[in-house]
Motif scaffolding. Sequence first.
Motif, PDB file in Angstrom:
ATOM      1  N   ALA A  43      16.339  29.262  57.926  1.00 19.30           N
ATOM      2  CA  ALA A  43      17.910  29.190  57.973  1.00 19.30           C
ATOM      3  C   ALA A  43      18.217  30.641  58.807  1.00 19.30           C
ATOM      4  O   ALA A  43      17.784  31.880  58.402  1.00 19.30           O
ATOM      5  N   SER A  45      21.707  32.956  59.930  1.00 19.30           N
ATOM      6  CA  SER A  45      23.060  33.532  59.731  1.00 19.30           C
ATOM      7  C   SER A  45      23.721  33.243  61.146  1.00 19.30           C
ATOM      8  O   SER A  45      23.024  33.623  62.134  1.00 19.30           O
ATOM      9  N   ILE A 243      22.069  31.728  49.183  1.00 18.92           N
ATOM     10  CA  ILE A 243      22.237  32.031  50.465  1.00 18.92           C
ATOM     11  C   ILE A 243      22.451  33.612  50.622  1.00 18.92           C
ATOM     12  O   ILE A 243      23.109  34.018  49.646  1.00 18.92           O
ATOM     13  N   LEU A 266      17.910  30.076  52.161  1.00 20.66           N
ATOM     14  CA  LEU A 266      18.722  29.120  51.761  1.00 20.66           C
ATOM     15  C   LEU A 266      17.999  27.761  51.124  1.00 20.66           C
ATOM     16  O   LEU A 266      17.221  27.515  51.512  1.00 20.66           O
ATOM     17  N   THR A 292      23.254  28.659  58.571  1.00 18.26           N
ATOM     18  CA  THR A 292      23.849  28.820  57.380  1.00 18.26           C
ATOM     19  C   THR A 292      25.381  28.336  57.475  1.00 18.26           C
ATOM     20  O   THR A 292      26.168  28.243  56.350  1.00 18.26           O
TER      21      THR A 292
END
Length: 468
Positions: A43, A45, A243, A266, A292
Motif C-alpha cells: 500500500a 500513500s 492505515i 493497510l 491508500t
Amino acid sequence: MRPNILWIYLEDQDPRYGCYGEQLVETPNIDALADEGVVFERASSPAPVCSPSRSAVITGSYAIRLGTHVQRSSRFPGEEIYLPEGHKTVPEVFRGAGYFTFNNGKDDINFAYNRSDLYSVGNDTREPDGKVNGGVSLQQGSGDWCDCPPDKPFFAQIQTNGGKDGYNAQQVREKLKSLGVENPKLVSPDDVTVKPQYPDTKGMRDMEADQLSTMLVTDVLVGQMVERLKADGHWGNTIIFIISDHGALFPRAKQMCYEEGLHVPLIVAAPEMPELQKLITPGARRKLPVATLDIGGTAMELAGIDIPDEMDTQNLFVGPQREYVYSARDRCEWAVDRTRSVMGARFHYIKNFMVDRPLAQHNFRDFWPSVQEIRQMCERGELTPAQAYPYGPRPAEELYDLKEDPNELTNLADDPNHKKTLVNMRYLMQTWIDEVDDKAQYPESKVALAVTKKQFGKFCTDPLFDDV
C-alpha cells in the motif's frame, strides 16, 4: 443496520508488524486482526508527508488536483484553500447517508472547512495553544462511538501517534507503561539491520530500534480498541481499517517519494460479518500495489453508498483495480520542492522538477544528532554513493527496479536496457499531471508564503521567499 466504519490512523509508521514478516517485534493484536481480514503488502500513500496525505484521503481526491498539496497550508486567515463547490469530504458523504461521524485526534488537512459539517461531535475543541483557528484548520477533534445514537451506524477515525512515539527509547518505554505494560522489552539497537542507503552508525541503529519499538505501542492501542468494540457490542458489525499517513521518520523516508516514504500498513477486516467476508477474505494477502487514497471509496461502497463522481477514490475489492499508484511531494514548510512518483508492480519512476537543489534540503531532521553525523560523514567522504546521493545534485528522473533493488540504490533512468520502461512511465506521469491539472505548476499565493516566512523566519532561505 448498515456496518460501522472505523479507521485506525497511525502516524509516521511503516509496515513492520508480525503479519508483515517482522521478527524483532511481537504484535499479536494487529496480527490477530490481520487474520480476520486482508493484508495489503504494497500500500502506498498519496503523499509522503502528513497533511497532503490526509487531505487526499479525507477528500477522496489527489491533493494536487484540489490544491491541498503544500504541507500545513490553509492554516491562517487570508491563505485559505477552498474545495471546489459541491465537493464533499468522505465524512460529509457518510453523514449525508445517515451516519454518526467523529474524528478523535488530529485533522491536519489543508483546506478551509466547517468542522461541524464533517463531524457529528467533537467540534468545540481547540488547538494545542488554546486558540480556535476560525474553522480554517481545527487541529484536534474528539468523540467516541459511545456517543452514537443506537439507531445509527458510525463512521469513526481514531488517531494514534504511531512512529511519533519513537523519538527515543525512553519515550517508548514511558508510553508503554502508561498503557499498563510493565517492564516492556524494547528492540535493541544491537539487533537491528540498518538499510544500505544509510551508514551503520549508532544514531541510525537507535532510530531503527526506536521506530520498531513503536510497533509495540501501536499493537497495545489496537488491542484496546478491539476489546472495547467487543465489550460495546460492535465487533460483529464494524469494518476496521488500519492505515498510516506515510512511512517512518528515516532521512530518506518521510517527506520523500521513495518507496520507504510511501509504503504504509493497510489492513482491512470485517470480523464476524460473513456477508462481507466474501470480499474481505480472512487471512488473504494482496501483493500488488494499491493506493491508500482508496480507503474512502472502499468504505463508502461497503456501506452501500455511491462514490461521488468528482472523487478519485475507488473500491479496493470491487471493480477495476489500479495498475499504477501515484504520489506527490511539494513544499514542506520552508523546504521548497516538487516531486512526482508513479509505482507499478515492479518499477518505480520519480520525476524531480527542482534539480537545482539536493534531495536533503534543510528540514526538521537536521536538528537530530544522527542526521548531523551523516552530513558530516558525507563532507568527509565516508559515505557510499547511494548514502551520499541525498546531499549532492539529483537527476530529473529516477527509475528503480523494486524486485532487484528494493532499497532503491541504483537509478536506472540512464540505462539503455530500461529505456522502454522509462518512456512508458514518463508518459504515465505526464498523463496524470495533465489529467489532474497539477496545481503545483501554478505560483503559490504571496499570503501563504508570508505566513510560512513569519512562522519559520531564518529557515526560509529559498529564493521563493525573497520578495515576500
